[in-house]
Design an enzyme around this catalytic site. Structure first.
Site, PDB file in Angstrom:
ATOM      1  NE  ARG A 120      -2.638   1.079   3.680  1.00  0.00           N
ATOM      2  CZ  ARG A 120      -3.371   0.866   4.670  1.00  0.00           C
ATOM      3  NH1 ARG A 120      -4.590   0.617   4.455  1.00  0.00           N
ATOM      4  NH2 ARG A 120      -2.692   0.827   5.826  1.00  0.00           N
ATOM      5  CD  GLU A 176     -11.730   6.813   6.484  1.00  0.00           C
ATOM      6  OE1 GLU A 176     -11.315   5.556   6.763  1.00  0.00           O
ATOM      7  OE2 GLU A 176     -11.172   7.817   5.931  1.00  0.00           O
ATOM      8  CE  LYS A 185      -2.466   4.513   7.440  1.00  0.00           C
ATOM      9  NZ  LYS A 185      -3.720   4.726   7.929  1.00  0.00           N
TER      10      LYS A 185
END
Length: 283
Positions: free
Chosen positions: A50, A182, A149
């Protein structure tokens, strides 16, 4: 404690990056949070993959290969003799002159920390937590892809402030359209009529490694699960609710915006998933 910075090791007091690092100046960089269980690094390859995908997306040239990065993480854990704990891996654009031009930074920076983390008191994993929905919305996927991220968590931090002001440890963030996305640092699940439901990725959320692990576990256990569209009404009327994340692991939710979830106690399917997750990480 030994902290890795660009191929060298420093103790905590002397571990420093330049004030001209663009990760500090502009939030130009990425991070991963990874757990250590029983001396094993949980889902290391998935986390590093990721990181590398995010780096490709933002055109950040990392100085190590995927295999070398994994080896550096493993060496950090070994040097710190960690059997349990949390790894924070940072990849920044690196040091450069003032100004946001990413191509002015000749070399990226990689930092690896192995330490402890405790997002919630241990008792709350038994009793569950109250949460709220924040007025701060999740950044739209049309503006910034949530699969990256990034180091810039100000949006999430503002929602966390709302939670703390309301006397809660966590807040749900809604999408631009008002759908559940989220929490400030965790993914969210609900249980309804025996089905495990979680917001689909197109609602602007990060597909957490722990979230995906829980979906895999549900499939193996024969528990019906689905990535779908959820609203606040779905949260308010859920039979059970829980949050997942590398830092939080899996923690039950007992109320949302002062609406009691179920009977106000962690539910049976939540307990079953917590047990299954614990068995997995120590298998």
């Amino acid at each position: 404690m030994e902290i890795y910075i660009d191929g060298e090791w420093f103790d905590k007091e002397n571990a420093r990056v330049s004030v001209y690092d663009h990760g500090l100046l502009y939030g130009d960089g990425l991070f991963e949070g990874i757990r250590i269980y029983g001396g094993k690094i949980f889902k290391l390859k998935e986390h590093i993959l990721r990181l590398f995908e995010g780096a490709r997306a933002i055109r950040l040239e990392l100085n190590l290969s995927l295999e070398e990065t994994m080896a550096a993480v493993e060496e950090t854990v070994r040097r710190n003799n960690r059997k349990e704990g949390y790894i924070r891996l940072l990849a920044t654009r690196g040091r450069g002159p003032l100004g946001i031009d990413p191509f002015s930074c000749p070399r990226s920076t990689l930092v690896i920390i192995a330490d402890d983390i405790s997002l919630y008191p241990a008792t709350l994993y038994k009793t569950g937590i109250p949460i709220i929905t924040a007025s701060t919305r999740r950044l739209s996927a049309r503006i910034f892809d949530p699969r990256i991220k990034s180091l810039n968590y100000l949006n999430n931090i503002l929602a966390k402030i709302e939670a703390r002001d309301a006397g809660c440890p966590e807040a749900v963030m809604l999408s631009e359209e008002g759908y559940v996305a989220e929490c400030t640092g965790d993914n969210i699940f609900i249980v309804k009529d025996g089905h495990l439901l979680t917001p689909a990725s197109w609602h602007g959320l990060l597909e957490g490694i722990t979230r995906n692990t829980l979906l895999e576990l549900a499939e193996k256990k024969g528990i019906p699960s689905k990535e779908t569209t959820l609203t606040r009404f779905d949260l308010y009327t859920a039979d059970e609710c829980f949050l997942t994340g590398s830092g939080a692991e899996l923690i039950p939710v007992i109320s949302v915006d002062k609406r009691m979830i179920g009977d106000g106690k962690p539910g049976p399917l939540t307990a079953r998933m917590m047990k299954a997750f614990t068995e997995l990480i120590y298998s």
